[in-house]
Design a protein around this motif. Structure first.
Motif, PDB file in Angstrom:
ATOM      1  N   ARG A 150       0.830  -1.203   0.000  1.00  0.00           N
ATOM      2  CA  ARG A 150       0.000   0.000   0.000  1.00  0.00           C
ATOM      3  C   ARG A 150       0.865   1.253   0.000  1.00  0.00           C
ATOM      4  NH1 ARG A 150      -3.830   1.939   5.020  1.00  0.00           N
ATOM      5  NH2 ARG A 150      -4.787   3.739   4.026  1.00  0.00           N
ATOM      6  N   THR A 151       0.558   2.162  -0.893  1.00  0.00           N
ATOM      7  CA  THR A 151       1.267   3.434  -0.961  1.00  0.00           C
ATOM      8  C   THR A 151       0.272   4.570  -0.729  1.00  0.00           C
ATOM      9  OG1 THR A 151       2.887   2.585  -2.536  1.00  0.00           O
ATOM     10  CG2 THR A 151       2.681   4.958  -2.386  1.00  0.00           C
ATOM     11  N   MET A 152       0.627   5.475   0.162  1.00  0.00           N
ATOM     12  CA  MET A 152      -0.218   6.630   0.454  1.00  0.00           C
ATOM     13  C   MET A 152       0.535   7.908   0.092  1.00  0.00           C
ATOM     14  SD  MET A 152      -1.590   5.590   4.231  1.00  0.00           S
ATOM     15  CE  MET A 152       0.109   5.553   4.807  1.00  0.00           C
ATOM     16  N   THR A 153      -0.232   8.970  -0.037  1.00  0.00           N
ATOM     17  CA  THR A 153       0.376  10.270  -0.319  1.00  0.00           C
ATOM     18  C   THR A 153       0.140  11.213   0.845  1.00  0.00           C
ATOM     19  OG1 THR A 153       0.028  10.023  -2.702  1.00  0.00           O
ATOM     20  CG2 THR A 153       0.414  12.243  -1.881  1.00  0.00           C
ATOM     21  N   GLY A 154       1.202  11.874   1.285  1.00  0.00           N
ATOM     22  CA  GLY A 154       1.091  12.851   2.352  1.00  0.00           C
ATOM     23  C   GLY A 154       1.735  14.160   1.947  1.00  0.00           C
ATOM     24  N   ARG A 155       1.771  15.099   2.891  1.00  0.00           N
ATOM     25  CA  ARG A 155       2.369  16.409   2.639  1.00  0.00           C
ATOM     26  C   ARG A 155       3.284  16.789   3.797  1.00  0.00           C
ATOM     27  NH1 ARG A 155       1.622  18.271  -2.643  1.00  0.00           N
ATOM     28  NH2 ARG A 155      -0.376  17.424  -3.365  1.00  0.00           N
TER      29      ARG A 155
END
Length: 209
Positions: A150-155
């Protein structure tokens, strides 16, 4: 013929090694990458107001509580003093509690820990030499150790102003020199944050600015 075959096999391994090494250095040159990261949440301890006997405790690990909600009751050790309710300081989820009715609890000893999971984030420690390549608001790719597919995107939400504040932000290289790391806070969307489990290890990757 046999010697030629052996030479071909050796050259195949050599080329594969150079190819793999080239890819690694290319990734390092283009991205800031570290697996020195972990899921964190803002936590607050539930502390009794004074020394007393715990007469009631109604919550368990994993329970959702609201700010000001009564979690238990404490009976004062002094005669004539009314029992005191113990309440939650914030709205959130009980991450940990070892409170047992009947035990005498000293003032200041936490009975439970409550976390606001809507504010769950990833805290990464980045090599001090890479910090200048990171900017606020930058997109970050996050992978959890518990779910590698699983790959997520954050800031990037915060970049630490100082390196080496604690043992988690320092390590020693093979040559004996100390490497300092700077904490970088990475936020995700609230819906994603609520599903993250504090304490889980993670890795991050972001393009150098």
């Amino acid at each position: 013929m046999k010697r030629l075959t052996i030479h071909l096999v050796i050259w195949a391994f050599v080329l594969a090694a150079f190819g793999g090494g080239g890819y690694y250095f290319q990734q390092q040159a283009r991205y800031v990458i570290t697996d020195h990261a972990q899921v964190w949440a803002d936590t607050v301890p539930v502390v009794p107001p004074a020394v007393g006997k715990l007469t009631e405790w109604t919550v368990h690990t994993g329970d959702r509580v609201e700010r000001g909600a009564q979690l238990g009751m404490q009976e004062a050790t002094q005669p004539g003093v009314a029992a005191t309710p113990i309440t939650s300081p914030i709205s959130g989820v009980v991450l940990l509690t070892h409170a047992v009715p009947g035990q005498v609890v000293p003032a200041g000893r936490p009975l439970a820990v409550v976390a606001d999971l809507s504010q769950t984030h990833v805290l990464a420690y980045v090599d001090e030499r890479d910090v200048t390549d990171i900017r606020l608001g930058q997109s970050v790719e996050i992978k959890l150790a518990s779910d590698r597919g699983r790959t997520m995107t954050g800031r990037v939400a915060e970049i630490g102003k100082k390196a080496g504040d604690d043992s988690a932000s320092r390590s020693e290289r093979a040559d004996g020199k100390t490497v300092q790391y700077v904490p970088v806070k990475i936020t995700v969307g609230q819906a994603v944050a609520m599903k993250l489990i504090p304490g889980v290890n993670a890795s991050i990757k972001l393009e150098r600015s």
